[in-house]
Design a protein around this motif. Sequence first.
Motif, mmCIF file in Angstrom:
data_model
loop_
_atom_site.group_PDB
_atom_site.id
_atom_site.type_symbol
_atom_site.label_atom_id
_atom_site.label_comp_id
_atom_site.label_asym_id
_atom_site.label_seq_id
_atom_site.Cartn_x
_atom_site.Cartn_y
_atom_site.Cartn_z
ATOM 1 N N UNK A 112 -20.283 15.283 12.017
ATOM 2 C CA UNK A 112 -19.970 14.477 10.841
ATOM 3 C C UNK A 112 -21.111 14.461 9.831
ATOM 4 N N UNK A 113 -22.220 15.141 10.166
ATOM 5 C CA UNK A 113 -23.334 15.248 9.221
ATOM 6 C C UNK A 113 -23.431 16.606 8.576
ATOM 7 N N UNK A 114 -22.400 17.428 8.752
ATOM 8 C CA UNK A 114 -22.403 18.759 8.153
ATOM 9 C C UNK A 114 -21.085 19.018 7.441
ATOM 10 N N UNK A 115 -21.083 20.020 6.594
ATOM 11 C CA UNK A 115 -19.880 20.377 5.850
ATOM 12 C C UNK A 115 -20.026 21.804 5.358
ATOM 13 N N UNK A 116 -18.949 22.368 4.841
ATOM 14 C CA UNK A 116 -19.035 23.668 4.195
ATOM 15 C C UNK A 116 -18.530 23.543 2.766
ATOM 16 N N UNK A 117 -19.062 24.384 1.910
ATOM 17 C CA UNK A 117 -18.688 24.408 0.500
ATOM 18 C C UNK A 117 -17.781 25.614 0.274
ATOM 19 N N UNK A 118 -16.637 25.380 -0.353
ATOM 20 C CA UNK A 118 -15.644 26.422 -0.576
ATOM 21 C C UNK A 118 -15.462 26.707 -2.054
ATOM 22 N N UNK A 159 -10.418 30.710 -4.502
ATOM 23 C CA UNK A 159 -9.829 31.515 -3.437
ATOM 24 C C UNK A 159 -10.082 30.975 -2.036
ATOM 25 N N UNK A 160 -10.791 29.851 -1.919
ATOM 26 C CA UNK A 160 -11.040 29.245 -0.627
ATOM 27 C C UNK A 160 -12.116 29.904 0.206
ATOM 28 N N UNK A 161 -12.838 30.868 -0.351
ATOM 29 C CA UNK A 161 -13.898 31.542 0.404
ATOM 30 C C UNK A 161 -15.092 30.607 0.596
ATOM 31 N N UNK A 162 -15.863 30.839 1.647
ATOM 32 C CA UNK A 162 -17.008 29.990 1.969
ATOM 33 C C UNK A 162 -18.194 30.336 1.069
ATOM 34 N N UNK A 163 -18.784 29.298 0.467
ATOM 35 C CA UNK A 163 -19.924 29.477 -0.411
ATOM 36 C C UNK A 163 -21.238 29.031 0.215
ATOM 37 N N UNK A 164 -21.192 27.968 1.016
ATOM 38 C CA UNK A 164 -22.441 27.414 1.537
ATOM 39 C C UNK A 164 -22.171 26.565 2.764
ATOM 40 N N UNK A 165 -23.229 26.356 3.542
ATOM 41 C CA UNK A 165 -23.221 25.404 4.651
ATOM 42 C C UNK A 165 -24.149 24.267 4.286
ATOM 43 N N UNK A 166 -23.704 23.026 4.496
ATOM 44 C CA UNK A 166 -24.474 21.866 4.067
ATOM 45 C C UNK A 166 -24.821 20.931 5.207
ATOM 46 N N UNK A 167 -26.017 20.351 5.125
ATOM 47 C CA UNK A 167 -26.509 19.397 6.117
ATOM 48 C C UNK A 167 -26.922 18.127 5.391
ATOM 49 N N UNK A 168 -26.396 16.998 5.820
ATOM 50 C CA UNK A 168 -26.643 15.722 5.147
ATOM 51 C C UNK A 168 -27.875 15.055 5.742
ATOM 52 N N UNK A 169 -28.765 14.605 4.868
ATOM 53 C CA UNK A 169 -29.920 13.836 5.314
ATOM 54 C C UNK A 169 -31.035 14.653 5.917
ATOM 55 N N UNK A 170 -31.036 15.981 5.720
ATOM 56 C CA UNK A 170 -32.097 16.832 6.246
ATOM 57 C C UNK A 170 -33.150 17.026 5.164
ATOM 58 N N UNK A 171 -34.390 16.572 5.376
ATOM 59 C CA UNK A 171 -35.416 16.715 4.343
ATOM 60 C C UNK A 171 -35.839 18.159 4.186
ATOM 61 N N UNK A 172 -36.056 18.577 2.954
ATOM 62 C CA UNK A 172 -36.420 19.959 2.670
ATOM 63 C C UNK A 172 -37.913 20.141 2.479
ATOM 64 N N UNK A 173 -38.586 19.138 1.929
ATOM 65 C CA UNK A 173 -40.003 19.274 1.601
ATOM 66 C C UNK A 173 -40.878 19.576 2.814
ATOM 67 N N UNK A 174 -40.737 18.885 3.958
ATOM 68 C CA UNK A 174 -41.569 19.212 5.108
ATOM 69 C C UNK A 174 -41.363 20.639 5.600
#
Length: 451
Positions: A419-425, A429-444
Motif C-alpha cells: 500500500x506504499x507503492x504504485x505504478x504510473x501509467x 495507451x495504459x503502458x507503464x511509465x514509472x514505479x513509485x514509492x511513498x515516503x522514501x527519502x531521496x536525499x540520503x
Amino acid sequence: MSNETETLTRFAPDSGTEVALPVHTDLLRLATAGSVDDGKSTLVGRLLHDTKSVLADQLDAVHRASADRGLSTPDLSLLVDGLRAEREQGITIDVAYRYFATGKRTFVLADTPGHVQYTRNTVTGASTAQLAVLLVDARKGVVEQTRRHAAVLALLGVPRLVLAINKIDMVDFDESVHTAIAQDFAQHARALGYSDEDVVTVPVSALHGDNVVERSERTPWYEGPALLEHLETVPVAPDPHDVPFRLPVQYVIRPRTADHPDYRGYAGQVAAGVVNEGDEVVVLPSGARSRVSMVDTPDGRAQSAAAGRSITVLLEDDLDIARGDVIVSAEEQPRVTDEFDATVCWLAEKPLSPNAKVLIKHGARTVQAMATELSTRFDEQELSSVDAPDKLELNEIGKIRFRTSESLPIDDYADSRRTGSFIVLDPSDGSTLAAGLIGVPLAPLASAVTR
C-alpha cells in the motif's frame, strides 16, 4: 512472503523425467544484479544446473550451443539467456524469472541485466525481492555500477544483500583480494543503511562452481557458507503481520444461489497485517465502518488470515463497496489524500515534465493524476542530485509531487510495500511509465552513493 504450501516440479537433466519435489512451505524471492561480464548469468545457470532444475532438452541445447562456439565445457549462462537475440549478442537484456527448489526452500529468482541503461529492469526485478545477490568481478572490485545497484536496492527496501565476489579463481583465490573488496563494499552498504548483519560476502567461481552450491577446498581461509547454503538458511521475514491490516478489494462476490442467498464477500489478497473474525474495520475511501463476520479462504472458513493470503471477507453490515476500495484496521488507518510526494524510478523512453497528466494505479484502483512538481532528481548514472529539474528521463530517479482526481488510502513504503507503492501509467495507451514509492527519502540516497 506467503507461508502457504507451494508445489514445484523439476526435471533431472540426465533423463528428462519429472522428479517429484517435497512440499515446500518456505519461499525466498531473490534478485541478482551486477555489472556487465561479472558472470551473473553463469552464476544463475550454475545454481539451476547444480540443483537439477533444468530440462534435459534445455541442457542439450546448451551443450550444442557451447560446442558451436568452440567451448570445451558447457556455457551455463545460456540457461538464463533464453532469448535468441540475447544469445547472438552474448548479453542479457531483460529480466528473466527462474524457479528452482531444494529440500529446504523454494526460490523465485529475478535475473536482471548489468548494463547501465537497463537500471529500470533492476527496479522491476528487485521490487518484490527479500534478498539480492550483487556480483562483482574479483579483478575489478566495487565499481560505479555496483554502487548504483546497491543504491537502487536500498531505495526499494531490499532487506538483505549477498556480495558474491566472482571469478575468485582469476586472482588465485587470494584472501587479501576478497578482504579488501568486502571491506570496501561494507563501508558503502553502511552508508545506505545496511547493518553488517544484513550483508554477507561469499568468494565464488561461477564457472567452476567454487562456493556456489558446495564449499570449496580452494578457499580454506573462507569459513562462511556456500552461496546456496546461505540462501537456504538465511532468515527471511514473512510479509509483515505486526502492521495494520490492509485488504485491497479486487472483486465483490455475490453468488446468488439457493445455498447462499445473502452471501456478499469482498475478495483480495491481504497486503499487510492480520484480520480476525470480529475485528472492526473501515472501508476506504468512503470511511464506512463495520465488523468482520467471516473470513473465507479457498480451504474454507478461517478464524484469521495474514499477509499474503488470498481471502474473501464478509461484513456484518451491507455497505457499498466496490473494486479498488481498501478494507483496513479501524484502529490504525492509512492516510487518505489526493496529494502526496513520492520517489519514482522513471521507466519510459518518453520523459516526464512538470504538470504532465498520468494515471496512477494503487492497489486495485486506477485514478487520473498530475505530476504537479518535480522536486529533486537523482541521476544514478552520474551519481548526482539536482533540485527542481525540468524533466525526468529514462532510468532517472526523482522525488515528485502528485495530485490525484480521487483520494487514495496510502501508507509509507517502509511500513507497507503493497500500500506504499504504485505504478504510473500512460493515459493514452495504459503502458507503464514509472514505479513509485511513498515516503522514501531521496536525499540520503544521493549523499550515500557519492561517499
